[in-house]
Every structure is written in C-alpha cells, then in structure tokens.
Design a protein around this motif. Structure first.
Motif, short mmCIF file in Angstrom:
data_model
loop_
_atom_site.label_atom_id
_atom_site.label_comp_id
_atom_site.label_asym_id
_atom_site.label_seq_id
_atom_site.Cartn_x
_atom_site.Cartn_y
_atom_site.Cartn_z
N LEU A 171 0.83 -1.21 0.00
CA LEU A 171 0.00 0.00 0.00
C LEU A 171 0.86 1.26 0.00
CD1 LEU A 171 -2.83 -1.01 2.49
CD2 LEU A 171 -3.04 -0.66 0.02
N GLN A 172 1.94 1.28 0.79
CA GLN A 172 2.81 2.45 0.84
C GLN A 172 3.48 2.68 -0.50
OE1 GLN A 172 3.23 4.79 3.35
NE2 GLN A 172 4.22 5.84 1.65
N LEU A 173 3.96 1.62 -1.13
CA LEU A 173 4.56 1.76 -2.46
C LEU A 173 3.53 2.27 -3.47
CD1 LEU A 173 6.94 -1.28 -2.80
CD2 LEU A 173 7.53 1.12 -3.08
N SER A 174 2.31 1.80 -3.36
CA SER A 174 1.24 2.26 -4.25
C SER A 174 1.02 3.76 -4.10
CB SER A 174 -0.07 1.53 -3.96
OG SER A 174 0.07 0.15 -4.20
N LYS A 175 1.00 4.23 -2.85
CA LYS A 175 0.83 5.67 -2.60
C LYS A 175 2.01 6.46 -3.16
CE LYS A 175 -3.03 5.29 -0.47
NZ LYS A 175 -4.23 5.55 -1.21
N ASN A 176 3.22 5.95 -2.99
CA ASN A 176 4.39 6.62 -3.54
C ASN A 176 4.31 6.69 -5.06
OD1 ASN A 176 5.35 6.84 -0.94
ND2 ASN A 176 6.94 5.31 -1.16
N LEU A 177 3.85 5.62 -5.69
CA LEU A 177 3.71 5.61 -7.14
C LEU A 177 2.63 6.58 -7.61
CD1 LEU A 177 4.18 1.80 -7.71
CD2 LEU A 177 5.63 3.60 -8.69
N GLN A 178 1.54 6.69 -6.85
CA GLN A 178 0.49 7.65 -7.20
C GLN A 178 1.03 9.08 -7.10
OE1 GLN A 178 -2.51 6.34 -4.39
NE2 GLN A 178 -3.77 5.54 -6.06
N THR A 179 1.81 9.36 -6.07
CA THR A 179 2.39 10.68 -5.92
C THR A 179 3.38 10.96 -7.05
OG1 THR A 179 2.15 10.48 -3.52
CG2 THR A 179 3.62 12.21 -4.32
N PHE A 180 4.19 9.97 -7.39
CA PHE A 180 5.12 10.08 -8.51
C PHE A 180 4.36 10.40 -9.79
CE2 PHE A 180 7.55 8.54 -12.07
CZ PHE A 180 8.88 8.81 -11.76
N HIS A 181 3.28 9.68 -10.04
CA HIS A 181 2.47 9.89 -11.24
C HIS A 181 1.85 11.29 -11.25
CE1 HIS A 181 -1.07 9.60 -13.89
NE2 HIS A 181 -0.29 8.80 -14.61
N ALA A 182 1.39 11.75 -10.09
CA ALA A 182 0.79 13.08 -10.01
C ALA A 182 1.82 14.16 -10.33
CB ALA A 182 0.22 13.31 -8.60
N ARG A 183 3.06 13.95 -9.92
CA ARG A 183 4.09 14.95 -10.16
C ARG A 183 4.65 14.90 -11.58
NH1 ARG A 183 8.35 15.49 -5.74
NH2 ARG A 183 6.57 16.48 -4.76
N TYR A 184 4.87 13.71 -12.11
CA TYR A 184 5.58 13.58 -13.39
C TYR A 184 4.67 13.16 -14.56
CZ TYR A 184 9.68 13.96 -10.45
OH TYR A 184 10.60 14.40 -9.55
N GLY A 185 3.42 12.81 -14.27
CA GLY A 185 2.50 12.42 -15.34
C GLY A 185 2.79 11.07 -15.95
#
Length: 154
Positions: free
Chosen positions: A42-56
């Motif tokens: 779950l934590q990695l998923s949240k990190n990936l969502q944040t990464f996606h939000a920042r870099y598209g």
C-alpha cells in the motif's frame, strides 16, 4: 504403576500444550508478517500515485522502484518482511506492486499467497488541489463553515 500412568498423562498434556502454543505463535507471526507486507504494498502504491501526479507517468519497467528512490519518494528500495524486494511490473501501462508472500514464490494460498495491488492514478481534482464537493445536507457557506468539525451533540 498408577503413578507412572498419571505422570505419563501429565507429560503428554504438557507436550500437547507446548505444541498448541507454538502453533498459535507461528500463526500470529505469519499474520503479522502478511499484514506488514500488505502495508508495504500500500505504501509503495501511494508513492507511485504521488510520482504519477508529479511527473505524469509511472517509473519505467527498467528503473522500477529504484526511480522512486532516485527522485526522493523513498529512502531505499523497500523489502518485504521476508527480506525480498517488492516486485514492480507494468500491465497495460499501469503498475502492479507485489510481494510473493511467505513462500517467496508466485501464487500460493493463505500466508503463502501473493500480496499485490494495481496502482490507479489519483483523481485529477486532488492533483490540482481543487476543493472536494460538499457532502449532501452540509453547507460550506456562512458561520457554520468556519466552525471546526465536531461529533454530533458536541
């Protein structure tokens, strides 16, 4: 003879109690490790969502979770409770994060089952910091809007 039989029964009872206790402890430890792996995914998923939000985009298949470390979204490449790195793969351009569970092999049942999560992008309204719509029956206008939320009757 009767004392020997009684002593044997007592010893057998003690052995059974120890075995039952060990089985219980093993089950609890397995549950805790499984829960920790689930939280890691779950934590990695949240990190990936944040990464996606920042870099598209999501990290490439080649860089994977290491790119989260390189860009400051994680301190190190995280490992599951069985000391194996979490897996990262792209399915149709969407990342899946997983741990192979206690048996460290694909598939499995119970505590040996894979723990995985397909990562979906975060809502665009959250990315742009737009206010969320008010819940039905509530007002965001007037003096009530400035009061902090409290429990009913409080």
């Amino acid at each position: 003879m009767r004392k020997q039989w009684l002593l044997s029964c007592v010893l057998l009872g003690l052995v059974a109690a120890v075995v039952a206790g060990l089985a219980y402890v093993h089950d609890r430890v397995s549950q805790i490790l499984h829960d920790r792996a689930t939280l890691g995914v779950l934590q990695l998923s949240k990190n990936l969502q944040t990464f996606h939000a920042r870099y598209g985009r999501y990290p490439s298949k080649q860089k994977g979770i290491q790119e989260l470390v390189d860009r400051g979204f994680a301190e190190t490449v995280p490992r599951d409770p069985w000391n194996r790195p979490y897996r990262y793969r792209l399915e149709g351009g969407v990342p899946v994060v997983l741990s192979h569970g206690a048996d460290k092999a694909p598939g499995g049942e119970g505590y040996d089952a894979d723990i995985s999560r397909r990562v979906e992008p975060v809502s665009q309204s959250l990315i742009r910091d737009e206010p969320l719509p008010a819940a039905r029956g509530t007002s965001t206008v007037g003096p009530e809007a400035e009061k902090p939320w409290c429990a009913p009757g409080g």
